[in-house]
Structure formats: structure tokens, C-alpha cells
Design a protein around this motif. Structure first.
Motif, mmCIF file in Angstrom:
data_model
loop_
_atom_site.group_PDB
_atom_site.id
_atom_site.type_symbol
_atom_site.label_atom_id
_atom_site.label_comp_id
_atom_site.label_asym_id
_atom_site.label_seq_id
_atom_site.Cartn_x
_atom_site.Cartn_y
_atom_site.Cartn_z
ATOM 1 N N THR A 160 0.583 -1.050 -0.365
ATOM 2 C CA THR A 160 0.193 -0.163 -0.049
ATOM 3 C C THR A 160 0.197 1.294 -0.056
ATOM 4 O O THR A 160 1.816 1.044 0.067
ATOM 5 C CB THR A 160 -1.030 -0.179 1.244
ATOM 6 N N ASP A 161 0.088 2.089 -0.564
ATOM 7 C CA ASP A 161 0.427 3.333 -0.482
ATOM 8 C C ASP A 161 0.230 4.901 0.778
ATOM 9 O O ASP A 161 1.269 5.549 1.414
ATOM 10 C CB ASP A 161 0.548 4.216 -2.033
ATOM 11 N N MET A 162 -0.962 3.826 1.819
ATOM 12 C CA MET A 162 -0.727 4.918 3.086
ATOM 13 C C MET A 162 -1.957 3.768 3.280
ATOM 14 O O MET A 162 -2.807 2.739 2.614
ATOM 15 C CB MET A 162 -1.620 6.281 2.461
ATOM 16 N N ILE A 163 -2.198 3.618 4.381
ATOM 17 C CA ILE A 163 -3.155 3.003 5.584
ATOM 18 C C ILE A 163 -4.503 3.614 6.086
ATOM 19 O O ILE A 163 -3.395 5.013 7.198
ATOM 20 C CB ILE A 163 -2.727 2.013 6.839
ATOM 21 N N ILE A 164 -5.575 3.265 6.251
ATOM 22 C CA ILE A 164 -6.584 4.055 7.063
ATOM 23 C C ILE A 164 -7.174 2.870 8.041
ATOM 24 O O ILE A 164 -7.013 1.960 7.942
ATOM 25 C CB ILE A 164 -8.103 4.531 6.634
ATOM 26 N N LEU A 165 -7.384 2.743 9.330
ATOM 27 C CA LEU A 165 -7.723 2.420 10.383
ATOM 28 C C LEU A 165 -9.529 2.753 10.523
ATOM 29 O O LEU A 165 -8.865 4.043 10.410
ATOM 30 C CB LEU A 165 -7.376 2.277 11.850
ATOM 31 N N LEU A 166 -9.902 2.325 10.756
ATOM 32 C CA LEU A 166 -11.718 2.656 11.124
ATOM 33 C C LEU A 166 -11.607 2.090 12.387
ATOM 34 O O LEU A 166 -11.530 0.234 12.413
ATOM 35 C CB LEU A 166 -12.186 1.586 9.951
ATOM 36 N N SER A 167 -11.241 2.559 13.905
ATOM 37 C CA SER A 167 -11.585 2.016 14.832
ATOM 38 C C SER A 167 -12.598 2.193 16.119
ATOM 39 O O SER A 167 -12.942 3.506 16.071
ATOM 40 C CB SER A 167 -10.439 3.013 15.710
ATOM 41 N N HIS A 168 -13.595 1.087 16.451
ATOM 42 C CA HIS A 168 -13.779 1.375 16.915
ATOM 43 C C HIS A 168 -13.752 1.002 18.947
ATOM 44 O O HIS A 168 -13.915 0.299 19.217
ATOM 45 C CB HIS A 168 -14.826 0.380 16.375
ATOM 46 N N LEU A 169 -12.336 1.756 19.356
ATOM 47 C CA LEU A 169 -11.565 1.217 20.260
ATOM 48 C C LEU A 169 -12.096 2.847 20.802
ATOM 49 O O LEU A 169 -11.797 2.031 22.191
ATOM 50 C CB LEU A 169 -10.427 1.492 20.327
ATOM 51 N N GLY A 170 -12.122 3.702 20.569
ATOM 52 C CA GLY A 170 -12.878 4.769 21.680
ATOM 53 C C GLY A 170 -10.752 5.381 21.716
ATOM 54 O O GLY A 170 -9.842 4.987 21.049
ATOM 55 N N ILE A 171 -11.348 7.095 21.728
ATOM 56 C CA ILE A 171 -10.067 7.883 21.686
ATOM 57 C C ILE A 171 -8.511 7.876 22.356
ATOM 58 O O ILE A 171 -7.590 7.920 21.849
ATOM 59 C CB ILE A 171 -10.806 9.455 21.970
ATOM 60 N N HIS A 172 -8.752 6.655 23.401
ATOM 61 C CA HIS A 172 -7.700 6.743 24.661
ATOM 62 C C HIS A 172 -6.867 5.992 23.086
ATOM 63 O O HIS A 172 -5.657 5.924 23.070
ATOM 64 C CB HIS A 172 -7.729 6.607 25.757
#
Length: 450
Positions: free
Chosen positions: A171-183
Motif C-alpha cells: 500500500t501507499d497509505m493505511i487507514i484504520l477504522l477504529s471502534h476502540l475509543g479516543i484513548h
């Protein structure tokens, strides 16, 4: 030449369909505009799009929500805890059967670490200009609760390391979809320099213009569809990002908007118009005083859990039950919460402390937000199997033995919150899933009509 990529993101809508007509119209219009200009558009939801507090979601077990995501032409979604642990196993397994988008959840498995066939650990999207965008996602680590429903969760950070190692050279860039919370998102931004963009959720946080850390750019859009998130990427040797939030209330109104919002309620009510029982007398409720409906619910929970004693807050009851025909819709309106029963083992000393604390009259007006609770205030507490006399707690006509262990039936919200530290600290908790309080009330009413 500069390549522009447009990313729109939503999170934690929780079936607040009052905002959906404007959101859908807005993102469709923007997508069409960008595509006419020959630019790439991606649309992501970061979980908790479905919430069974709404009759339409309840009646369709979230499949109606999937249709909405299809209609809005989402690229990919991940799941939140409302998709993951408020639906029975088959409910989640079939939720996305008709999805026209990717479902990405790297840390969700079937038993024996087998990945469900409807889930991707990551996906790589290639733009017309050849930019390879890797997208992965992780959801909240409620390992025990998922396990009770027949799923396995891997630890999010461990899983993330595996997926990044798999993607980084492709890949040239990575995006994370995070349902973990801000901390956790902030920790990820520090620990994973390979991630370029974190789209966050779960803790209902938001960034009006995003947040740039040393390594990653972070964006999040609050809750209930009050905002639509937007991130613009410009790529020319390096990636530049800018973010903004569009306030839904300020978006253009939609033709027949009120009718569309009402239609979700009407469809849900129609689908839930199934007879549960008939009642000769009405049952009232109160958040300040003892009431027959709260007491009946407490009795039902006591019997369902087969516990030594039971404690519930009357604030969970939101409507009366009127005499005559009782439907599933009536019970849903009375108890819309995605809350499960739980049995907690406590010493007599701990149980006494809880029950005496529950006597405090100030509970009746205490506002409560989150933890699956969809009401407004805690309400007074109702008990079964115990009584209090002169600050002494009795069970079976005998005072509680401080060292003896007892089983308390209550709701799972008290194991997650800090209202009763003794419950939260207990090492032995048995969550009874997938039934909600309304399912137990339905069972009790049917028992009474036999």
C-alpha cells in the motif's frame, strides 16, 4: 499532478434516523460532485450504526440499517458493540447478507480462530491514478461478551500489528477504522507510524478540524449523526490531509423529510405488531415510588435468573402497560434498552452495602447516559428476595451473613458503570445473553396468561 481523494465518515449513529435523510442526501450529492470532477470518493462507517432502541432496527434486526448504508453507497463499514453484542449470534451473522459494501473487522472470529466469510481483515482500494489505500478495522475488546454469543475476539493491538505487517508493502497509505475509543486511538497513533489516518468512534468524541499527531491524522464525528466527517487528501510525493465536520442540522433540508423520519417509526411499529398477551388490568410505573410494573419486572428477572435476590432501577421502565392487547411494540417502548440480565456473586457484607446504598432517595432523579440505558434517570430501586429493616438486610427472615456468598440478579449496566463499586469489582459475573429485559418481561407475561 496532485491527486485529490475525498473521504466521508460517520460513526455511532445509534439508529438516530431523525438525522439520516439529510446525511444521505448530502453524501450522495457530494459523491456525485467529486466523481464528475474525476476525483476519488470513499465513504466509511465506524460502527454502532445500528441500535435496537429504535423500533425499525429492532423489527428488522438491523437489516433495515444495512439497506440504508447500501442506498447511501458506502464503501466499507466496521462493527461496534451494538452490532456485535446486542444481537444474537445469527443476528450479526446475517446482518450484512445483502450488503453492497465491504465489512472490515480484523479482530472478529468464529471459534477456533476461523474468520467469518462475510468479514475482511483488511481491504486495499486502488484509485484511478494507482494510489493503493489499505483499510483495516478493529472493534472494542469485549472478549467475554462476544464469547457468550459464539464469537471470538482477538486483542486489537495484536491484530493490528498483524494486519499492518500484511499490508504495509502492498500500500501507499493505511487507514484504520477504529471502534476502540479516543484513548486507544491516541496510543495507536503513537505506536504505529505506518498508519496515516485513524477514523475513530465508540467514545463519541469529535474533532472539528481533525487532529494531527506526530505520526497519524485523527478524525471522528461524534454521535447520533449530528455531524458528517470529511477528510480531504492531496497526494503529490507526500500526503496532506485536511478535515472538517458538517453539522447535520445546518445541511439543506430534504423533501418530505419529516415523513421519511416518521416512516422508520411506522415501519417498526407495523413489524412489531405481534400479540404477546392480553391483560385485564393496566400496570402503571413510577420512577419515584413503588409501582406495579417495576415490581413485576423485578419479579420476572428474579425468576429468570434463579438468584438469591434481585435489584433493578425503576428508570428502565419508560411506559405503562395498558389493559387489553399487548404487542411486542408495547414491550419495546416500555423497555427499549439493549440491556441483558446478569448474576453477580457477592459476600453478604458487599451485598448489604449495595442494598443500603440503593435506599438513597437521590437515585430517583440521577441522570444516566450510556451503558445501554436508553431512559433519562436512574429511578428508585426495586428489590426481590430481601427486605431492609432498621439498616439491617434480611433474606429468608435471617440477616445476611457477612462472609457468606450470595447471587444477586441485576442488569449488566451495573457491572460496567461505577454506581456500585462492589458489583464492578466482583470477580464472578454471569451474563445471560442474548435476552434483553423486554424478552424477560414477554416471558413473564406469557407465564401469567397460562
Amino acid at each position: 499532478m496532485i491527486e485529490k481523494i475525498h473521504i466521508y465518515h460517520t460513526n455511532d449513529l445509534h439508529s438516530h434516523f431523525e438525522n439520516w435523510p439529510r446525511i444521505e442526501a448530502f453524501i450522495k450529492q457530494r459523491k456525485q460532485q467529486h466523481e464528475l470532477e474525476g476525483e476519488e470518493v470513499f465513504l466509511f462507517d465506524i460502527g454502532d450504526f445500528s441500535d435496537r432502541f429504535h423500533p425499525y432496527t429492532e423489527a428488522t434486526m438491523g437489516k433495515g440499517n444495512t439497506k440504508l448504508l447500501n442506498n447511501a453507497q458506502y464503501t466499507a463499514v466496521t462493527i461496534g458493540n451494538n452490532e456485535g453484542i446486542t444481537m444474537p449470534h445469527q443476528g450479526l451473522a446475517s446482518l450484512y447478507e445483502e450488503a453492497n459494501f465491504d465489512v472490515i473487522v480484523a479482530n472478529l472470529y468464529l471459534p477456533e480462530q476461523k474468520r467469518p466469510d462475510w468479514v475482511l481483515p483488511y481491504q486495499i482500494y486502488e484509485t484511478k491514478k494507482g494510489t493503493r489505500i489499505g483499510v483495516t478495522a478493529v472493534t472494542t475488546y469485549y472478549k467475554k461478551l462476544y464469547g457468550l454469543l459464539g464469537w471470538e475476539l482477538s486483542e486489537p493491538f495484536t491484530e493490528l500489528t498483524m494486519q499492518i505487517n500484511e499490508m504495509k508493502d502492498k500500500t501507499d497509505m493505511i487507514i484504520l477504522l477504529s471502534h476502540l475509543g479516543i484513548h486507544d486511538d491516541e496510543k495507536i497513533a503513537e505506536q504505529y507510524p505506518e498508519i496515516d489516518l485513524i477514523l475513530g468512534a465508540h467514545t463519541h468524541h469529535y474533532f472539528l478540524e481533525g487532529k494531527q499527531t506526530d505520526n497519524a491524522f485523527m478524525a471522528a464525528a461524534g454521535k447520533y449523526g449530528r455531524y458528517v466527517g470529511y477528510v480531504q487528501l492531496e497526494i503529490q510525493n507526500r500526503i496532506q490531509m485536511e478535515a472538517t465536520l458538517y453539522e447535520t442540522e445546518l445541511l439543506p433540508s430534504v423533501q418530505d423529510e419529516e415523513e421519511k423520519i416518521q416512516s422508520f417509526l411506522d415501519k417498526g411499529k407495523q413489524l412489531l405488531n405481534e400479540t404477546v398477551t392480553y391483560m385485564d388490568n393496566s400496570l402503571s410505573f413510577s420512577w419515584k415510588e413503588p409501582s406495579p410494573l417495576a415490581e413485576l419486572l423485578c419479579e420476572a428477572l428474579h425468576e429468570w435468573c434463579n438468584a438469591d435476590c434481585t435489584l433493578i432501577n425503576s428508570g428502565v421502565v419508560l411506559t405503562p402497560l395498558n389493559s387489553g392487547r399487548i404487542t411486542k411494540y408495547d414491550l419495546h417502548q416500555m423497555l427499549p434498552h439493549p440491556i441483558n440480565p446478569c448474576i453477580v456473586e457477592l459476600s453478604g457484607a458487599e451485598l448489604k452495602e449495595i442494598l443500603l446504598h440503593a435506599e438513597d432517595e437521590s437515585w430517583s432523579k440521577l441522570p444516566v447516559i450510556g451503558l445501554g440505558f436508553r431512559g433519562s434517570v436512574m429511578g428508585n430501586f426495586v428489590t426481590k428476595g430481601v427486605f431492609i429493616d432498621n439498616n439491617e438486610v434480611f433474606m429468608n427472615q435471617k440477616p445476611l451473613e457477612p462472609e457468606n456468598m450470595y447471587k444477586l440478579a441485576t442488569t449488566d449496566m451495573f457491572t460496567f458503570g461505577k454506581f456500585f463499586p462492589e458489583i464492578q469489582r466482583s470477580q464472578i459475573k454471569q451474563y445471560l445473553m442474548p435476552e434483553f429485559l423486554r424478552d424477560i418481561m414477554e416471558w413473564k407475561l406469557k407465564q401469567m396468561s397460562i
